[in-house]
Design a protein around this motif. Structure first.
Motif, PDB file in Angstrom:
ATOM      1  N   PHE A  73       0.841  -1.196   0.000  1.00 24.56           N
ATOM      2  CA  PHE A  73       0.000   0.000   0.000  1.00 24.56           C
ATOM      3  C   PHE A  73       0.876   1.245   0.000  1.00 24.56           C
ATOM      4  CE2 PHE A  73      -2.039  -3.235   2.668  1.00 24.56           C
ATOM      5  CZ  PHE A  73      -3.277  -3.383   2.069  1.00 24.56           C
ATOM      6  N   PHE A  74       0.449   2.287  -0.691  1.00 24.32           N
ATOM      7  CA  PHE A  74       1.103   3.580  -0.549  1.00 24.32           C
ATOM      8  C   PHE A  74       0.710   4.199   0.793  1.00 24.32           C
ATOM      9  CE2 PHE A  74       1.821   3.425  -5.126  1.00 24.32           C
ATOM     10  CZ  PHE A  74       3.076   4.026  -5.217  1.00 24.32           C
ATOM     11  N   ILE A  75       1.710   4.777   1.502  1.00 23.25           N
ATOM     12  CA  ILE A  75       1.388   5.575   2.688  1.00 23.25           C
ATOM     13  C   ILE A  75       1.813   7.031   2.502  1.00 23.25           C
ATOM     14  CG2 ILE A  75       1.517   3.604   4.246  1.00 23.25           C
ATOM     15  CD1 ILE A  75       4.151   4.994   5.301  1.00 23.25           C
ATOM     16  N   SER A  76       2.443   7.338   1.379  1.00 26.13           N
ATOM     17  CA  SER A  76       2.726   8.711   0.974  1.00 26.13           C
ATOM     18  C   SER A  76       2.943   8.663  -0.534  1.00 26.13           C
ATOM     19  CB  SER A  76       3.945   9.285   1.699  1.00 26.13           C
ATOM     20  OG  SER A  76       5.137   8.749   1.178  1.00 26.13           O
ATOM     21  N   SER A  77       3.304   9.793  -1.133  1.00 25.31           N
ATOM     22  CA  SER A  77       3.458   9.824  -2.591  1.00 25.31           C
ATOM     23  C   SER A  77       4.633   9.002  -3.093  1.00 25.31           C
ATOM     24  CB  SER A  77       3.598  11.275  -3.064  1.00 25.31           C
ATOM     25  OG  SER A  77       2.388  11.968  -2.857  1.00 25.31           O
ATOM     26  N   LYS A 115      -4.067  12.571   4.583  1.00 21.33           N
ATOM     27  CA  LYS A 115      -3.504  13.871   4.226  1.00 21.33           C
ATOM     28  C   LYS A 115      -1.991  13.730   4.118  1.00 21.33           C
ATOM     29  CE  LYS A 115      -6.957  16.927   6.348  1.00 21.33           C
ATOM     30  NZ  LYS A 115      -7.188  18.010   7.332  1.00 21.33           N
ATOM     31  N   GLU A 116      -1.383  14.635   3.331  1.00 22.09           N
ATOM     32  CA  GLU A 116       0.065  14.609   3.193  1.00 22.09           C
ATOM     33  C   GLU A 116       0.586  16.023   2.973  1.00 22.09           C
ATOM     34  OE1 GLU A 116       3.551  12.254   0.692  1.00 22.09           O
ATOM     35  OE2 GLU A 116       1.566  12.480  -0.209  1.00 22.09           O
ATOM     36  N   ASN A 117       1.749  16.316   3.561  1.00 22.08           N
ATOM     37  CA  ASN A 117       2.473  17.548   3.256  1.00 22.08           C
ATOM     38  C   ASN A 117       3.954  17.199   3.131  1.00 22.08           C
ATOM     39  OD1 ASN A 117       3.630  17.628   5.958  1.00 22.08           O
ATOM     40  ND2 ASN A 117       1.653  18.423   6.666  1.00 22.08           N
ATOM     41  N   GLU A 118       4.813  18.200   2.997  1.00 17.86           N
ATOM     42  CA  GLU A 118       6.228  17.928   2.769  1.00 17.86           C
ATOM     43  C   GLU A 118       6.887  17.229   3.949  1.00 17.86           C
ATOM     44  OE1 GLU A 118       8.338  21.408   1.645  1.00 17.86           O
ATOM     45  OE2 GLU A 118       7.229  21.687  -0.240  1.00 17.86           O
ATOM     46  N   ALA A 119       6.431  17.512   5.152  1.00 22.75           N
ATOM     47  CA  ALA A 119       7.095  16.985   6.348  1.00 22.75           C
ATOM     48  C   ALA A 119       6.506  15.674   6.851  1.00 22.75           C
ATOM     49  CB  ALA A 119       7.055  18.018   7.465  1.00 22.75           C
ATOM     50  N   GLU A 120       5.227  15.441   6.613  1.00 21.75           N
ATOM     51  CA  GLU A 120       4.572  14.289   7.225  1.00 21.75           C
ATOM     52  C   GLU A 120       3.398  13.810   6.385  1.00 21.75           C
ATOM     53  OE1 GLU A 120       4.140  16.274  10.852  1.00 21.75           O
ATOM     54  OE2 GLU A 120       2.445  17.498  10.210  1.00 21.75           O
ATOM     55  N   THR A 121       3.015  12.585   6.661  1.00 27.53           N
ATOM     56  CA  THR A 121       1.823  12.027   6.030  1.00 27.53           C
ATOM     57  C   THR A 121       0.950  11.407   7.111  1.00 27.53           C
ATOM     58  OG1 THR A 121       1.004  10.438   4.377  1.00 27.53           O
ATOM     59  CG2 THR A 121       2.994   9.833   5.527  1.00 27.53           C
ATOM     60  N   TYR A 122      -0.361  11.552   6.944  1.00 26.43           N
ATOM     61  CA  TYR A 122      -1.328  10.969   7.867  1.00 26.43           C
ATOM     62  C   TYR A 122      -2.055   9.853   7.123  1.00 26.43           C
ATOM     63  CZ  TYR A 122      -0.464  15.174  10.608  1.00 26.43           C
ATOM     64  OH  TYR A 122       0.141  16.171  11.331  1.00 26.43           O
ATOM     65  N   PHE A 123      -2.031   8.673   7.708  1.00 32.44           N
ATOM     66  CA  PHE A 123      -2.646   7.544   7.012  1.00 32.44           C
ATOM     67  C   PHE A 123      -3.497   6.718   7.971  1.00 32.44           C
ATOM     68  CE2 PHE A 123       1.491   6.032   8.451  1.00 32.44           C
ATOM     69  CZ  PHE A 123       1.243   4.762   8.922  1.00 32.44           C
ATOM     70  N   PHE A 126      -6.764  -0.090   8.327  1.00 31.14           N
ATOM     71  CA  PHE A 126      -8.017  -0.790   8.608  1.00 31.14           C
ATOM     72  C   PHE A 126      -7.721  -2.266   8.855  1.00 31.14           C
ATOM     73  CE2 PHE A 126      -8.940   2.857   6.022  1.00 31.14           C
ATOM     74  CZ  PHE A 126     -10.063   3.404   6.602  1.00 31.14           C
ATOM     75  N   THR A 127      -8.246  -2.787   9.940  1.00 25.65           N
ATOM     76  CA  THR A 127      -8.271  -4.224  10.170  1.00 25.65           C
ATOM     77  C   THR A 127      -9.744  -4.654  10.074  1.00 25.65           C
ATOM     78  OG1 THR A 127      -8.594  -4.119  12.565  1.00 25.65           O
ATOM     79  CG2 THR A 127      -6.326  -3.918  11.750  1.00 25.65           C
ATOM     80  N   ASP A 128     -10.010  -5.913  10.297  1.00 22.64           N
ATOM     81  CA  ASP A 128     -11.411  -6.347  10.273  1.00 22.64           C
ATOM     82  C   ASP A 128     -12.270  -5.581  11.264  1.00 22.64           C
ATOM     83  OD1 ASP A 128     -11.685  -8.253   8.244  1.00 22.64           O
ATOM     84  OD2 ASP A 128     -10.831  -9.835   9.487  1.00 22.64           O
ATOM     85  N   TYR A 129     -11.680  -5.215  12.409  1.00 20.26           N
ATOM     86  CA  TYR A 129     -12.489  -4.682  13.497  1.00 20.26           C
ATOM     87  C   TYR A 129     -11.983  -3.357  14.057  1.00 20.26           C
ATOM     88  CZ  TYR A 129     -13.858  -9.538  13.088  1.00 20.26           C
ATOM     89  OH  TYR A 129     -14.262 -10.747  12.576  1.00 20.26           O
ATOM     90  N   SER A 130     -11.150  -2.638  13.305  1.00 18.18           N
ATOM     91  CA  SER A 130     -10.671  -1.352  13.806  1.00 18.18           C
ATOM     92  C   SER A 130     -10.234  -0.435  12.680  1.00 18.18           C
ATOM     93  CB  SER A 130      -9.502  -1.550  14.786  1.00 18.18           C
ATOM     94  OG  SER A 130      -8.339  -1.970  14.090  1.00 18.18           O
ATOM     95  N   ILE A 131     -10.237   0.871  12.977  1.00 17.95           N
ATOM     96  CA  ILE A 131      -9.657   1.893  12.124  1.00 17.95           C
ATOM     97  C   ILE A 131      -8.678   2.676  12.998  1.00 17.95           C
ATOM     98  CG2 ILE A 131     -11.737   3.298  12.542  1.00 17.95           C
ATOM     99  CD1 ILE A 131     -11.150   4.846  10.040  1.00 17.95           C
ATOM    100  N   ARG A 132      -7.435   2.858  12.502  1.00 14.29           N
ATOM    101  CA  ARG A 132      -6.395   3.506  13.294  1.00 14.29           C
ATOM    102  C   ARG A 132      -5.749   4.616  12.461  1.00 14.29           C
ATOM    103  NH1 ARG A 132      -4.033  -1.469  16.951  1.00 14.29           N
ATOM    104  NH2 ARG A 132      -5.832  -2.818  16.658  1.00 14.29           N
ATOM    105  N   TYR A 133      -5.553   5.744  13.095  1.00 16.14           N
ATOM    106  CA  TYR A 133      -5.088   6.963  12.445  1.00 16.14           C
ATOM    107  C   TYR A 133      -3.652   7.235  12.887  1.00 16.14           C
ATOM    108  CZ  TYR A 133      -5.414  11.950  11.024  1.00 16.14           C
ATOM    109  OH  TYR A 133      -5.222  13.180  10.444  1.00 16.14           O
ATOM    110  N   PHE A 134      -2.701   7.273  11.915  1.00 16.48           N
ATOM    111  CA  PHE A 134      -1.285   7.406  12.207  1.00 16.48           C
ATOM    112  C   PHE A 134      -0.695   8.655  11.556  1.00 16.48           C
ATOM    113  CE2 PHE A 134      -1.986   2.872  12.683  1.00 16.48           C
ATOM    114  CZ  PHE A 134      -1.186   2.521  13.769  1.00 16.48           C
ATOM    115  N   LYS A 135       0.384   9.145  12.157  1.00 20.27           N
ATOM    116  CA  LYS A 135       1.219  10.185  11.553  1.00 20.27           C
ATOM    117  C   LYS A 135       2.602   9.600  11.302  1.00 20.27           C
ATOM    118  CE  LYS A 135       3.007  13.590  14.006  1.00 20.27           C
ATOM    119  NZ  LYS A 135       3.181  14.868  14.749  1.00 20.27           N
TER     120      LYS A 135
END
Length: 311
Positions: A73-77, A115-123, A126-135
């Protein structure tokens, strides 16, 4: 004797339930498109990696990993995440040099960049039973978990207008992520249906939902954004994904055959394109659709423009 009968009946219905769940679980998405819509990557037979340039419409990278992975999977460009059960390796999409890795306690089903910018990406993971938000901080390569929510059962996801629409068993769960100073939180709204939300797409002012009924039966629902039904179509076929076309006049169906089906709102299904091989994956992106075909020992790629189904 009565206990034996009850036990056998319990085993029988448990088997039927597990079979139903296995049929309801779609194949894990293999084709991933970069956030800048420049690349598509694909992992074939668990260790053969392909990178396709969407702008030039040509294959630019082919590599065979020594280790087997579930998906890419892509997590940034320009960064990919190779997943294996609950473990992730992050690499440059071209150089393929491992930069970092991390793991948690559930098998990964999908990853989407929020979301993505020059310094960081937010991705989102998803698992079967959760959604998790990372930087992910690009310079330090630090990964931080910002938020997580439980799901009933994950099937599909669409990100549009800074909102995350999740096919969550019989719900569409809509997540909105917010930040104020150092605080982060997510708001969640659920829209409930009578059948499982197998796949969905979000238009300008409506949803389209592919509901799972049985192995060869589906139901297509077009709904307003608050969940009111506009049109319901009963459908024969083993379809597992649905999208609006770019004019939102017809619906595009995907069933891993050698053709693309379009569904008009009067319920008519037609084959709009027929190819020489089986389509093993298909993804929508802002310029059209990307298709991956199964060949003898490798996949091939085709890009269809926005108006491919126009007369």
């Amino acid at each position: 004797m009565r206990k034996i009968k009850i036990s056998n009946l319990y085993i029988k219905y448990t088997f039927i339930f597990l079979l139903y769940i296995s049929l309801l679980s779609k194949l894990v998405v293999s084709l991933s498109i970069s956030p800048n819509e420049k690349y598509a990557c694909f992992l074939y037979n668990y260790n053969k990696y392909y990178l396709f340039n969407l702008e030039e419409q040509k294959l630019i990278k082919k590599y065979e990993f020594q280790e087997y992975y579930d998906n890419a999977f892509f997590i940034s460009s320009d960064k990919i995440a190779l997943s294996k059960e609950n473990r992730i390796h992050i690499m440059d999409c071209i150089l393929l040099k491992k930069e970092t890795e991390f793991s948690f306690n559930q098998k990964i089903k999908d990853i989407k960049v929020f979301k993505e910018n020059e310094a960081e990406t937010y991705f989102l993971i998803f698992t079967d039973y959760s959604i998790r938000y990372f930087k992910y901080e690009k310079n330090t390569r630090k990964i931080t978990l910002l938020n997580q929510k439980g799901l009933v059962k994950f099937f599909d996801v669409v990100i549009k207008n800074d909102q995350v629409y999740v096919a969550n068993n019989v719900f569409i769960s809509i997540f909105t992520y917010s930040k104020f100073l150092w605080m982060r939180w997510s708001n969640q709204k659920n829209i409930k249906f009578n059948e499982a939300v197998y796949s969905l797409d979000v238009g300008s002012n409506k949803f389209v939902v592919l509901h799972y009924i049985s192995m060869n039966k589906r139901k297509v629902g077009i709904y307003t954004l608050n969940g009111s039904a506009v049109k319901i179509i009963d459908l024969e076929g083993n379809y597992n994904q649905i999208w609006f076309d770019f004019n939102e006049k017809e619906l595009i169906l995907f069933d891993q055959s050698n053709s693309i089906k379009t569904l008009s709102q009067d319920g008519t299904v037609k084959e709009s394109s027929i190819f020489g091989g089986r389509i093993i994956d298909m993804q929508k992106y802002p310029d059209g659709f990307v298709l991956t075909f199964e060949e003898v020992d490798k996949p091939s790629f085709v890009v269809l423009g926005k108006n491919f189904n126009s007369p």
